[in-house]
Design a protein around this motif. Structure first.
Motif, PDB file in Angstrom:
ATOM      1  N   ALA A  84       0.841  -1.204   0.000  1.00 17.60           N
ATOM      2  CA  ALA A  84       0.000   0.000   0.000  1.00 17.60           C
ATOM      3  C   ALA A  84       0.874   1.251   0.000  1.00 17.60           C
ATOM      4  O   ALA A  84       0.597   2.216  -0.729  1.00 17.60           O
ATOM      5  CB  ALA A  84      -0.935  -0.014   1.201  1.00 17.60           C
ATOM      6  N   ASN A  85       1.952   1.232   0.800  1.00 15.20           N
ATOM      7  CA  ASN A  85       2.860   2.384   0.859  1.00 15.20           C
ATOM      8  C   ASN A  85       3.619   2.587  -0.445  1.00 15.20           C
ATOM      9  O   ASN A  85       4.105   3.684  -0.718  1.00 15.20           O
ATOM     10  CB  ASN A  85       3.849   2.223   2.017  1.00 15.20           C
ATOM     11  N   MET A  86       3.739   1.529  -1.245  1.00 16.58           N
ATOM     12  CA  MET A  86       4.437   1.622  -2.536  1.00 16.58           C
ATOM     13  C   MET A  86       3.489   1.989  -3.673  1.00 16.58           C
ATOM     14  O   MET A  86       3.905   2.024  -4.834  1.00 16.58           O
ATOM     15  CB  MET A  86       5.110   0.289  -2.865  1.00 16.58           C
ATOM     16  N   GLY A  87       2.203   2.211  -3.346  1.00 17.64           N
ATOM     17  CA  GLY A  87       1.261   2.625  -4.382  1.00 17.64           C
ATOM     18  C   GLY A  87       0.430   1.491  -4.963  1.00 17.64           C
ATOM     19  O   GLY A  87      -0.086   1.619  -6.078  1.00 17.64           O
ATOM     20  N   PHE A  88       0.294   0.389  -4.239  1.00 11.93           N
ATOM     21  CA  PHE A  88      -0.553  -0.725  -4.667  1.00 11.93           C
ATOM     22  C   PHE A  88      -1.724  -0.812  -3.687  1.00 11.93           C
ATOM     23  O   PHE A  88      -1.681  -1.559  -2.714  1.00 11.93           O
ATOM     24  CB  PHE A  88       0.243  -2.044  -4.684  1.00 11.93           C
ATOM     25  N   PRO A  89      -2.799  -0.035  -3.927  1.00  2.95           N
ATOM     26  CA  PRO A  89      -3.895   0.065  -2.957  1.00  2.95           C
ATOM     27  C   PRO A  89      -4.937  -1.066  -3.042  1.00  2.95           C
ATOM     28  O   PRO A  89      -5.768  -1.185  -2.154  1.00  2.95           O
ATOM     29  CB  PRO A  89      -4.552   1.402  -3.312  1.00  2.95           C
ATOM     30  N   ASP A  90      -4.905  -1.893  -4.089  1.00  2.00           N
ATOM     31  CA  ASP A  90      -5.926  -2.933  -4.297  1.00  2.00           C
ATOM     32  C   ASP A  90      -5.649  -4.125  -3.390  1.00  2.00           C
ATOM     33  O   ASP A  90      -4.930  -5.055  -3.730  1.00  2.00           O
ATOM     34  CB  ASP A  90      -5.930  -3.352  -5.771  1.00  2.00           C
ATOM     35  N   ARG A  91      -6.227  -4.091  -2.182  1.00  2.00           N
ATOM     36  CA  ARG A  91      -5.931  -5.094  -1.143  1.00  2.00           C
ATOM     37  C   ARG A  91      -6.224  -6.530  -1.591  1.00  2.00           C
ATOM     38  O   ARG A  91      -5.391  -7.408  -1.393  1.00  2.00           O
ATOM     39  CB  ARG A  91      -6.687  -4.732   0.130  1.00  2.00           C
ATOM     40  N   VAL A 105       7.550  -9.864  -1.135  1.00  2.00           N
ATOM     41  CA  VAL A 105       7.014  -8.600  -1.646  1.00  2.00           C
ATOM     42  C   VAL A 105       7.484  -8.320  -3.073  1.00  2.00           C
ATOM     43  O   VAL A 105       6.698  -7.918  -3.923  1.00  2.00           O
ATOM     44  CB  VAL A 105       7.383  -7.419  -0.706  1.00  2.00           C
ATOM     45  N   ASN A 106       8.768  -8.555  -3.343  1.00  2.00           N
ATOM     46  CA  ASN A 106       9.283  -8.289  -4.697  1.00  2.00           C
ATOM     47  C   ASN A 106       8.584  -9.153  -5.736  1.00  2.00           C
ATOM     48  O   ASN A 106       8.206  -8.679  -6.803  1.00  2.00           O
ATOM     49  CB  ASN A 106      10.797  -8.518  -4.756  1.00  2.00           C
ATOM     50  N   GLN A 107       8.407 -10.428  -5.430  1.00  2.00           N
ATOM     51  CA  GLN A 107       7.729 -11.329  -6.364  1.00  2.00           C
ATOM     52  C   GLN A 107       6.268 -10.940  -6.509  1.00  2.00           C
ATOM     53  O   GLN A 107       5.715 -11.001  -7.596  1.00  2.00           O
ATOM     54  CB  GLN A 107       7.862 -12.777  -5.897  1.00  2.00           C
ATOM     55  N   ALA A 108       5.632 -10.539  -5.412  1.00  2.00           N
ATOM     56  CA  ALA A 108       4.236 -10.108  -5.467  1.00  2.00           C
ATOM     57  C   ALA A 108       4.092  -8.900  -6.398  1.00  2.00           C
ATOM     58  O   ALA A 108       3.128  -8.824  -7.183  1.00  2.00           O
ATOM     59  CB  ALA A 108       3.726  -9.768  -4.065  1.00  2.00           C
ATOM     60  N   ILE A 109       5.034  -7.969  -6.332  1.00  2.00           N
ATOM     61  CA  ILE A 109       4.996  -6.803  -7.222  1.00  2.00           C
ATOM     62  C   ILE A 109       5.105  -7.251  -8.674  1.00  2.00           C
ATOM     63  O   ILE A 109       4.393  -6.760  -9.546  1.00  2.00           O
ATOM     64  CB  ILE A 109       6.110  -5.797  -6.851  1.00  2.00           C
ATOM     65  N   ASN A 110       5.970  -8.243  -8.940  1.00  2.00           N
ATOM     66  CA  ASN A 110       6.072  -8.774 -10.301  1.00  2.00           C
ATOM     67  C   ASN A 110       4.727  -9.335 -10.765  1.00  2.00           C
ATOM     68  O   ASN A 110       4.312  -9.114 -11.901  1.00  2.00           O
ATOM     69  CB  ASN A 110       7.150  -9.871 -10.390  1.00  2.00           C
ATOM     70  N   PHE A 111       4.054 -10.081  -9.887  1.00  2.00           N
ATOM     71  CA  PHE A 111       2.738 -10.615 -10.239  1.00  2.00           C
ATOM     72  C   PHE A 111       1.751  -9.477 -10.499  1.00  2.00           C
ATOM     73  O   PHE A 111       0.990  -9.512 -11.462  1.00  2.00           O
ATOM     74  CB  PHE A 111       2.184 -11.509  -9.116  1.00  2.00           C
ATOM     75  N   LEU A 112       1.751  -8.461  -9.621  1.00  2.00           N
ATOM     76  CA  LEU A 112       0.812  -7.351  -9.760  1.00  2.00           C
ATOM     77  C   LEU A 112       1.036  -6.561 -11.048  1.00  2.00           C
ATOM     78  O   LEU A 112       0.082  -6.072 -11.648  1.00  2.00           O
ATOM     79  CB  LEU A 112       0.932  -6.406  -8.546  1.00  2.00           C
ATOM     80  N   LEU A 113       2.268  -6.475 -11.460  1.00  2.00           N
ATOM     81  CA  LEU A 113       2.586  -5.754 -12.695  1.00  2.00           C
ATOM     82  C   LEU A 113       2.407  -6.631 -13.930  1.00  2.00           C
ATOM     83  O   LEU A 113       2.607  -6.170 -15.052  1.00  2.00           O
ATOM     84  CB  LEU A 113       4.013  -5.204 -12.640  1.00  2.00           C
ATOM     85  N   GLY A 114       2.061  -7.896 -13.706  1.00  2.00           N
ATOM     86  CA  GLY A 114       1.815  -8.808 -14.835  1.00  2.00           C
ATOM     87  C   GLY A 114       3.088  -9.311 -15.486  1.00  2.00           C
ATOM     88  O   GLY A 114       3.050  -9.852 -16.584  1.00  2.00           O
ATOM     89  N   GLY A 115       4.218  -9.172 -14.782  1.00  2.00           N
ATOM     90  CA  GLY A 115       5.476  -9.568 -15.393  1.00  2.00           C
ATOM     91  C   GLY A 115       5.897 -10.988 -15.130  1.00  2.00           C
ATOM     92  O   GLY A 115       6.773 -11.502 -15.786  1.00  2.00           O
TER      93      GLY A 115
END
Length: 118
Positions: A84-91, A105-115
């Motif tokens: 959320a603090n990094m700008g990913f508000p969709d809980r 967290v890093n892998q989750a960001i990859n998933f969220l970005l579709g990468g």
């Protein structure tokens, strides 16, 4: 030895071969590949996550694994706050990504970005 496979260990069974009774299994034989990957990441210091703040994020949620019966929102509370603090508000999406990434967290960001979808 004539007919031997180049680079093969003499006396070792071919990949996929049934082990010889009395012989120890090959290293890693029968181990879940996902568990192996998680173990390797843990050994290699794959904590990732919160920049210069050790202990926040990375593998935090994976240490409990499937044996942790708490709800994902509770298990990944720290990582959800980080996202959320990094700008990913969709809980709900963040929870799903953290579950797929075992709390990394890093892998989750990859998933969220579709990468890097499984």
């Amino acid at each position: 030895t004539p007919g031997a496979t180049p680079g093969a260990t003499p006396g070792a069974p071919a990949p996929g071969a049934t082990p010889t009774p009395g012989m120890p299994p090959a290293p890693g034989a029968g181990m879940d590949p996902n568990a192996m990957a998680a173990a390797m990441q843990a050994m290699m210091g794959g904590m990732g996550g919160a920049g210069g703040m050790p202990g926040l994020g990375g593998m935090g949620g994976a240490l409990g694994g499937a044996a942790d019966g708490r709800p994902a929102e509770e298990r990944f509370a720290t990582q959800l706050e980080q996202l959320a603090n990094m700008g990913f508000p969709d809980r709900p999406s963040n929870i799903q990504a953290l579950q797929m990434a075992n709390g990394d967290v890093n892998q989750a960001i990859n998933f969220l970005l579709g990468g890097d979808a499984p």
